[in-house]
Motif scaffolding. Structure first.
Motif, mmCIF file in Angstrom:
data_model
loop_
_atom_site.group_PDB
_atom_site.id
_atom_site.type_symbol
_atom_site.label_atom_id
_atom_site.label_comp_id
_atom_site.label_asym_id
_atom_site.label_seq_id
_atom_site.Cartn_x
_atom_site.Cartn_y
_atom_site.Cartn_z
ATOM 1 N N ASP A 1 27.551 39.916 37.826
ATOM 2 C CA ASP A 1 27.967 40.589 36.588
ATOM 3 C C ASP A 1 26.994 41.720 36.245
ATOM 4 O O ASP A 1 27.399 42.827 35.839
ATOM 5 C CB ASP A 1 28.019 39.569 35.456
ATOM 6 C CG ASP A 1 29.109 39.894 34.447
ATOM 7 O OD1 ASP A 1 29.757 40.942 34.584
ATOM 8 O OD2 ASP A 1 29.318 39.086 33.528
ATOM 9 N N TYR B 1 37.031 44.544 36.403
ATOM 10 C CA TYR B 1 37.046 43.173 35.905
ATOM 11 C C TYR B 1 37.494 42.279 37.059
ATOM 12 O O TYR B 1 38.313 42.686 37.900
ATOM 13 C CB TYR B 1 38.026 43.010 34.734
ATOM 14 C CG TYR B 1 37.690 43.864 33.538
ATOM 15 C CD1 TYR B 1 36.732 43.457 32.617
ATOM 16 C CD2 TYR B 1 38.327 45.084 33.339
ATOM 17 C CE1 TYR B 1 36.415 44.253 31.526
ATOM 18 C CE2 TYR B 1 38.023 45.883 32.245
ATOM 19 C CZ TYR B 1 37.064 45.461 31.342
ATOM 20 O OH TYR B 1 36.754 46.240 30.268
ATOM 21 N N THR C 1 37.887 37.830 38.260
ATOM 22 C CA THR C 1 37.599 36.399 38.111
ATOM 23 C C THR C 1 37.063 35.911 39.456
ATOM 24 O O THR C 1 37.577 36.294 40.512
ATOM 25 C CB THR C 1 38.856 35.602 37.730
ATOM 26 O OG1 THR C 1 39.797 35.641 38.814
ATOM 27 C CG2 THR C 1 39.500 36.172 36.478
ATOM 28 N N SER D 1 32.159 29.114 37.356
ATOM 29 C CA SER D 1 33.361 29.945 37.244
ATOM 30 C C SER D 1 33.121 31.134 36.321
ATOM 31 O O SER D 1 32.538 30.996 35.244
ATOM 32 C CB SER D 1 34.539 29.116 36.711
ATOM 33 O OG SER D 1 35.645 29.932 36.426
ATOM 34 N N ALA D 2 33.602 32.299 36.757
ATOM 35 C CA ALA D 2 33.664 33.481 35.890
ATOM 36 C C ALA D 2 35.145 33.750 35.623
ATOM 37 O O ALA D 2 35.764 34.629 36.228
ATOM 38 C CB ALA D 2 33.004 34.674 36.564
ATOM 39 N N GLY D 3 35.722 32.921 34.756
ATOM 40 C CA GLY D 3 37.119 33.081 34.381
ATOM 41 C C GLY D 3 38.113 32.615 35.415
ATOM 42 O O GLY D 3 39.313 32.858 35.269
ATOM 43 N N HIS D 4 37.654 31.923 36.473
ATOM 44 C CA HIS D 4 38.567 31.525 37.546
ATOM 45 C C HIS D 4 39.035 30.081 37.362
ATOM 46 O O HIS D 4 38.364 29.264 36.736
ATOM 47 C CB HIS D 4 37.906 31.682 38.913
ATOM 48 C CG HIS D 4 38.892 31.908 40.019
ATOM 49 N ND1 HIS D 4 39.359 33.164 40.342
ATOM 50 C CD2 HIS D 4 39.511 31.047 40.855
ATOM 51 C CE1 HIS D 4 40.220 33.056 41.332
ATOM 52 N NE2 HIS D 4 40.331 31.776 41.665
ATOM 53 N N ARG E 1 32.462 30.436 30.940
ATOM 54 C CA ARG E 1 33.383 30.842 32.004
ATOM 55 C C ARG E 1 33.886 32.281 31.852
ATOM 56 O O ARG E 1 34.931 32.632 32.399
ATOM 57 C CB ARG E 1 34.581 29.894 32.035
ATOM 58 C CG ARG E 1 34.224 28.470 32.412
ATOM 59 C CD ARG E 1 35.468 27.589 32.432
ATOM 60 N NE ARG E 1 36.456 28.049 33.373
ATOM 61 C CZ ARG E 1 37.602 28.632 33.043
ATOM 62 N NH1 ARG E 1 37.890 28.892 31.771
ATOM 63 N NH2 ARG E 1 38.472 28.997 33.966
ATOM 64 N N MET F 1 34.943 36.006 32.380
ATOM 65 C CA MET F 1 35.192 36.759 33.612
ATOM 66 C C MET F 1 34.157 37.871 33.776
ATOM 67 O O MET F 1 33.499 38.286 32.820
ATOM 68 C CB MET F 1 36.614 37.351 33.602
ATOM 69 C CG MET F 1 36.819 38.495 32.623
ATOM 70 S SD MET F 1 38.545 39.055 32.532
ATOM 71 C CE MET F 1 38.891 39.443 34.233
ATOM 72 N N THR G 1 43.649 31.498 44.323
ATOM 73 C CA THR G 1 43.844 32.533 43.298
ATOM 74 C C THR G 1 45.140 32.249 42.540
ATOM 75 O O THR G 1 45.987 31.469 42.987
ATOM 76 C CB THR G 1 43.889 33.933 43.921
ATOM 77 O OG1 THR G 1 44.900 33.981 44.934
ATOM 78 C CG2 THR G 1 42.541 34.288 44.526
#
Length: 625
Positions: free
Chosen positions: A442, A453, A455, A478-481, A502, A504, A530
C-alpha cells in the motif's frame, strides 16, 4: 440532404404524432396552414393543442378526428375522412375563419407491424367549396357558362390534385418504408450487413426493381459492387468491380459526388456507351445513382434501377439521395466499429499475453500440492487485472497470493504486473508477515504514484519444528479480498476468521492490517479466488460465496486438479462475465505414502524451522501483524 430536409420541403401539410397522439413534428406547410409555430405544438397532446369545437363532435359526443387517428393507429391502415370543417386564425385579420379540409390519417409501422407514428395529411379545399356555394346562391339568373367553367376548372384541378396526391402518397409510403430500413441499418454490425440490407429491403423501399451498392477500394483503384439478384439472376448477390475512373454512373457518382439520373436507355448511352452492356445484362431501363459520402469523404455510390422507362419527380430523386445519406452513415459507423473491434482484440491479446506471462505454473513443494487457474472474461473489453502467485520463503514457508486490480483494460493488466513484482520484492526483505507485506505494498502504491485500487489476499502456510509432519499453520491477511475457502482433513468447512483492517489497497497508505491464524491437518484443502468466481448479476456476493463453499466441500474428495476444473465448470462455464483467477493447495497426509505430485523438499539444509505459537485443536484466532 436527409429525411428531415425532405419532410420540411413537402408542399402538403403533415402533422406527426406518437401512438399516444402527442405531437412530435409538423412540417412548415402545416404550420403555415394552421398559423401556428412549431414550439406551440411539439410535445403537446394533439387535442390540447387543437381543442375540438362543440359543433365538430358527433351526436354521441365523440370527436370524429380522434376516431380517425385511433383507427389508423389501431388497425395499421390509412383512414380517409369526409370533408372536415374547422375554425383557424386568419394571420392577416386576426379573426377565426372557417376552413374546409380533406384529411387522411396514416400509420407508420415498424418491422413487427406495430404503429410507431401517426401521420395526418391536410389538403385545404375551402376556396373551391366557397366559390361553388356563391354560384349556387346566385340562383338561375347567374351565368351557366360561368358554372360550367368552374366545374371544368374544378375537374381539371381535381385531376391535377389526384395525380399530385398519388405521387406524394407514393413518396410518403416509400419514406415510411425507408424509415424501417434505416432502423435495420442502425442495427448492422458489419459492412456485409449494410450491403445485404441495402441490396434487399433498401432498394425495395425506394420502389426500385434492382440495383447495386458500390464501395470504393482506393488501394486497388476500383469500385466494388454488390448487385441485387434482379441484376445478377441465379445468385443471391453478385460482387464485381469497375475502374474508379470509369464514366459508368456508379464510379462517376463515387468519384465526383454528383447524382446521375437516366430516364431511358438512349439518355444513358449518350452519357457513356458503356451503359449499353449494363442495359443488356440488367434488364433495367431507368436509373438513379447517388453518392455515398460522410464527413467529406466518399465511400462509394448507391445505384437504383427500374424495369420501365420513366421520368422521376424531384421528390423521388430526393428520397434516393436522402436514403444514400443514411446508407453512408451506416457504412461509416460499421467501419469504425470494425476498427474498434480489431483494436480491442489486439489490446486484449496483448493484455492477456502479459497476464499469462506472469501467471506461471506453480512450484510443487514436498508437503503440499498446488493447482492454479486463470480464465479471462469472454467480452473483449473485459480483460483485467486478476492474478495469483505462489512461492517459498527461505524458512520453508509457502506464500499464496490472490489479487484483483480495479478496472478492465490493458492499464489494469499492466498495473497487475507491477503490483505482483512489488509484492514479491517486499516479501523477501526482512521476513515480514502477510499483513506487513500488504501494508508495504500500500505504501509503495502511494509513493510510486500508481493511482490504482486493488484487493489482495495473502496466505502463508508455516510448519513449526515440533509440528512438522502433523500440523500446518495458515496465516491470512486481506486488503479487501474475499477469505479463502478451507476444507479440513475431515471433509468439513473450516471458518477463516476475518483479519483486522481489511481496507483495500490504494485508499489510505497509512492504514495497518492484521493476520488471522488457524491450524490445518494433512489432507486439508485451501482455495483462494477472485470475485469473478462468485459474483453474479441479480444475487448478492454472500450467496455466491456460500455456493462456492458448499461446492468445494462436496468436491474435496476429488484430486485437486479435477476439483479446480469442476468448480470452474459449475460456477463459471465457458463464457465468464469477469476474469477469474484461483490458486488451490492440498496438504499431503504424513500418514500415507508421498503422492506422485509431491515435489522435492525445498527447505535448505542450513535453515532452522521456526518455532511458532501452538494452537489447540483446530481453533483459529486473529491478531495484528
Amino acid at each position: 440532404m436527409d429525411f428531415a430536409a425532405m419532410f420540411s420541403s413537402l408542399p402538403t401539410a403533415y402533422l406527426v404524432m406518437d401512438p399516444d397522439l402527442v405531437i412530435v413534428e409538423a412540417n412548415p406547410a402545416y404550420l403555415q396552414l394552421l398559423g401556428r409555430t412549431r414550439d406551440e405544438l411539439v410535445g403537446r397532446y394533439v387535442f390540447d393543442a387543437f381543442p375540438p369545437a362543440p359543433d365538430a363532435l358527433d351526436v354521441d359526443g365523440t370527436n370524429p378526428l380522434q376516431t380517425s387517428f385511433e383507427t389508423a393507429r389501431d388497425t395499421g391502415e390509412p383512414d380517409v375522412m369526409p370533408l372536415f370543417r374547422y375554425e383557424v386564425l386568419d394571420q392577416v385579420t386576426g379573426r377565426s375563419v372557417p376552413r374546409a379540409w380533406s384529411l387522411i390519417s396514416s400509420p407508420v409501422l415498424d418491422d413487427a407491424g406495430r404503429t410507431q407514428l401517426v401521420l395526418q395529411r391536410v389538403e385545404d379545399v375551402s376556396e373551391y367549396l366557397a366559390e361553388r356555394e356563391r354560384i349556387a346562391e346566385a340562383g338561375p339568373s347567374s351565368s351557366w357558362a360561368r358554372l360550367d367553367g368552374l366545374e371544368a376548372d374544378l375537374f381539371a384541378r381535381t385531376q391535377e390534385l389526384r395525380s399530385a396526391l398519388a405521387s406524394r402518397e407514393a413518396v410518403t409510403s416509400r419514406l415510411a418504408a425507408t424509415a424501417q430500413v434505416v432502423l435495420q441499418l442502425a442495427a448492422a454490425e458489419s459492412v456485409a450487413d449494410v450491403t445485404d440490407t441495402l441490396a434487399g429491403a433498401g432498394l425495395a423501399a425506394l420502389g426500385a426493381d434492382g440495383g447495386a451498392i458500390a464501395l470504393r477500394d482506393d488501394e486497388d483503384g476500383v469500385i466494388r459492387l454488390t448487385v441485387t439478384p434482379s441484376l445478377a439472376p441465379g445468385t443471391h448477390q453478385h460482387v464485381g468491380s469497375i475502374a474508379l475512373g470509369s464514366r459508368l454512373p456508379a464510379a462517376w457518382a463515387a468519384s465526383t459526388g454528383e447524382t446521375v439520373v437516366h430516364r431511358d436507355q438512349a439518355e444513358a448511352e449518350a452519357w457513356t456507351p458503356e451503359m449499353r452492356e449494363a442495359f443488356a445484362q440488367s434488364g433495367q431501363r431507368s436509373w438513379i445513382t447517388v453518392p455515398l459520402s460522410t464527413g467529406g469523404r466518399s465511400l462509394g455510390s448507391l445505384v437504383a434501377g427500374w424495369e420501365t422507362e420513366r421520368t422521376f419527380s424531384p421528390e423521388e430523386v430526393e428520397l434516393v439521395r436522402a436514403f444514400g445519406v443514411q446508407c453512408a452513415q451506416a457504412l461509416h459507423r460499421v467501419r469504425a466499429l470494425t476498427r474498434e473491434r480489431h483494436e480491442a482484440q489486439r489490446s486484449r491479446a496483448l493484455a492477456e499475453e502479459l497476464q499469462r506471462s506472469m501467471l506461471t505454473d506453480p512450484l510443487q513443494p514436498d508437503h503440499c500440492q498446488i493447482a492454479v487457474r486463470y480464465l479471462p472474461a469472454a467480452a473483449a473489453a473485459q480483460v483485467g487485472g486478476d492474478w495469483y502467485d505462489a512461492f517459498l520463503q527461505g524458512d520453508g514457508a509457502l506464500d499464496l497470493v490472490i489479487g484483483d486490480v480495479v478496472g478492465h483494460d490493458t492499464t489494469a493488466a499492466a498495473t497487475m504486473g507491477q503490483l505482483r513484482s512489488l509484492l514479491r520484492g517486499i516479501t523477501v526483505i526482512g521476513d515480514p508477515g502477510p499483513a506487513q507485506v500488504l501494508d508495504g505494498l500500500d505504501t509503495a502504491i502511494s509513493r510510486l504514484d500508481l493511482a490504482t485500487y486493488a484487493t489482495v489476499g495473502m496466505a502463508r502456510l508455516e510448519r513449526t519444528a515440533e509440528e512438522t509432519g502433523r500440523v500446518t499453520r495458515l496465516r491470512w491477511a486481506s486488503a479487501g479480498h474475499l477469505a479463502p475457502v478451507v476444507v479440513g482433513a475431515d471433509g468439513e468447512l473450516v471458518d477463516v476468521p476475518e483479519p483486522p483492517g481489511r481496507l483495500m489497497l490504494g485508499v489510505d497508505p497509512a492504514h495497518t492490517r492484521g493476520d488471522s491464524v488457524l491450524e490445518l491437518q494433512g489432507g486439508a484443502t485451501v482455495l483462494l479466488y477472485t470475485d469473478g468466481l462468485v459474483e453474479r448479476p441479480g444475487t448478492d456476493l454472500d450467496t455466491g460465496v456460500a455456493a462456492l463453499q458448499h461446492l468445494v466441500r462436496d468436491l474435496a474428495h476429488l484430486p485437486l486438479e479435477e476439483l479446480c476444473d469442476r468448480v470452474l465448470d459449475q460456477l463459471v462455464g465457458e463464457h465468464p462475465a469477469d476474469d477469474v483467477a484461483l490458486v488451490a493447495v492440498r496438504l499431503h497426509r504424513e500418514d500415507r505414502p508421498r503422492p506422485a505430485e509431491a515435489g522435492p523438499d525445498r527447505l535448505p539444509d542450513d535453515v532452522a524451522l521456526p518455532v511458532g505459537e501452538r494452537a489447540v485443536g483446530s481453533t483459529a484466532r486473529a491478531h495484528t501483524g
